[in-house]
Design a protein around this motif. Structure first.
Motif, mmCIF file in Angstrom:
data_model
loop_
_atom_site.group_PDB
_atom_site.id
_atom_site.type_symbol
_atom_site.label_atom_id
_atom_site.label_comp_id
_atom_site.label_asym_id
_atom_site.label_seq_id
_atom_site.Cartn_x
_atom_site.Cartn_y
_atom_site.Cartn_z
ATOM 1 N N UNK A 168 6.324 -53.215 -19.368
ATOM 2 C CA UNK A 168 5.902 -54.497 -18.783
ATOM 3 C C UNK A 168 5.319 -54.284 -17.387
ATOM 4 N N UNK A 169 5.984 -53.436 -16.601
ATOM 5 C CA UNK A 169 5.489 -53.183 -15.241
ATOM 6 C C UNK A 169 4.158 -52.430 -15.295
ATOM 7 N N UNK B 176 10.976 -54.033 -17.962
ATOM 8 C CA UNK B 176 10.803 -52.729 -18.603
ATOM 9 C C UNK B 176 9.628 -51.971 -18.000
ATOM 10 N N UNK B 177 9.646 -50.658 -18.150
ATOM 11 C CA UNK B 177 8.568 -49.815 -17.643
ATOM 12 C C UNK B 177 7.226 -50.229 -18.243
ATOM 13 N N UNK C 241 3.837 -42.700 -11.410
ATOM 14 C CA UNK C 241 5.297 -42.572 -11.353
ATOM 15 C C UNK C 241 5.960 -43.229 -12.557
ATOM 16 N N UNK C 242 5.425 -44.379 -12.983
ATOM 17 C CA UNK C 242 6.023 -45.093 -14.115
ATOM 18 C C UNK C 242 5.708 -44.403 -15.437
ATOM 19 N N UNK D 15 -0.706 -44.481 -7.786
ATOM 20 C CA UNK D 15 0.519 -43.695 -7.564
ATOM 21 C C UNK D 15 1.682 -44.333 -8.328
ATOM 22 N N UNK D 16 1.802 -45.654 -8.249
ATOM 23 C CA UNK D 16 2.869 -46.371 -8.963
ATOM 24 C C UNK D 16 2.731 -46.154 -10.464
ATOM 25 N N UNK E 207 7.490 -41.331 -16.630
ATOM 26 C CA UNK E 207 8.934 -41.467 -16.791
ATOM 27 C C UNK E 207 9.351 -42.257 -18.020
#
Lengths: 182, 182
Positions: free
Chosen positions: A113-114, A110-111, A177-178, A173-174, A181
């Motif tokens: 978790x990441x 999941x977003x 982006x996450x 950056x990651x 969203x």
DNA sequence: ATATAACATGTAACTATTGACATGTTTAAT
DNA sequence: ATTAAACATGTCAATAGTTACATGTTATAT
């Protein structure tokens, strides 16, 4: 390729040194920013370099009876080391990176978790960067002259800081982006 | 740590795939930017994953008689993979880098010899960066949605470009420092 | 037609690296 | 005094990774 051989020869070429101090270089010092070897790899390699007549050894006694082995480079050892230093080899394989591997497969989690993973990574890399920067300000207030031992130390330390900066920027950056969203 | 195991499980979890195609991922595709394995390491590991019931295999015939083995993930395989993905491991050892090692010992060679090395490295990293950037513009004109396979691909490709940028910037700082001093 | 490249899967020997085992000394702190 | 940390050197078993060997098929270009 026997790169460890040349890492050891280089250290010994700077002046007589023990296997223990070489291992410390790999585990705690500046060298740890681009090379690593455990003592279980260092001691057998020193034995091998001695057998190949690239280094000599002198047994010294520290204190009452503790034995140390001081290694010194030979003429052949120095020659082989400089020959290696001047070699221009093709770019090796890209280094392995477990966190990038996890990112590659992030669609399986999941977003949130990441996102947690990213925060954890950021913490670790910020900590490492902080440590490197404190070493930098502690030791250098200007760029050392080329040709001194200090130039090499400075250059690789700077490289390590820049590598952390870049990694942190990528993580951010990651994260952006996450988080935009979900 | 058996990281290769999880790299394989992740690829197979995306859909049935052959050992040959897995090897291609490691050698030519996006994955090569953060992991690598030769086919001589991949085939035995696939055998092992099958023995551990993490994947199943289907023998298919391509054309007249050429045999292919299609691997598919099992329920246990998927569970173990996701469990690994969610793990938060400590930062591993800093990756080895032969050019940084040479830089560390650059006081053993002349400024002009080291400068030549720097130019050579710059050429190689600029070439690699160019290749990565062309892959990027070819495949993405915006950031893919998190949760898609494309997001992972995009994120690690971006990370690879940023890594090259940072390496190139470092090489230029070294070049500046050396050329201003001789 | 034929040669070359890409497809496809494996094994064996060797080198590199790690983690655990093994042992003893010296220094610094309490 | 005693204990803990650092000093100091090794070996061994296991895992990871590379290079070379080994074999055969299919598609593409000439």
């Amino acid at each position: 390729m026997r790169t460890l051989k040349y890492a050891l020869l280089g250290l010994i070429d700077r002046g007589p040194i023990t296997g223990y101090d070489i291992s410390k270089e790999f585990e705690k010092r500046i060298m740890a920013n681009f090379w690593h070897a455990k003592h279980s790899q260092v001691y057998p390699e020193l034995k091998r370099l001695f057998d190949e007549n690239l280094i000599t050894v002198e047994l010294i006694i520290q204190g009452e009876k503790m034995e140390k082995k001081l290694y010194t480079i030979t003429t052949e050892g120095h020659a082989e080391f400089v020959e290696w230093l001047l070699r221009d080899e093709p770019l090796g394989v890209t280094p392995k990176d477990v966190f990038r591997l996890r990112t590659f497969f992030s669609d399986f989690i999941s977003a949130s978790d990441y996102e947690q993973h990213l925060h954890s990574q950021l913490g670790k890399h910020n900590f490492k960067k902080g440590y490197l920067e404190s070493s930098m300000t502690k030791s250098y207030d200007s760029i050392p002259q080329y040709g001194s031992k200090e130039f090499g130390d400075y250059a690789v330390l700077l490289g390590a800081i820049m590598r952390e900066d870049s990694y942190i920027a990528w993580l951010k950056v990651c994260l952006d982006a996450v988080s935009h969203q979900n």
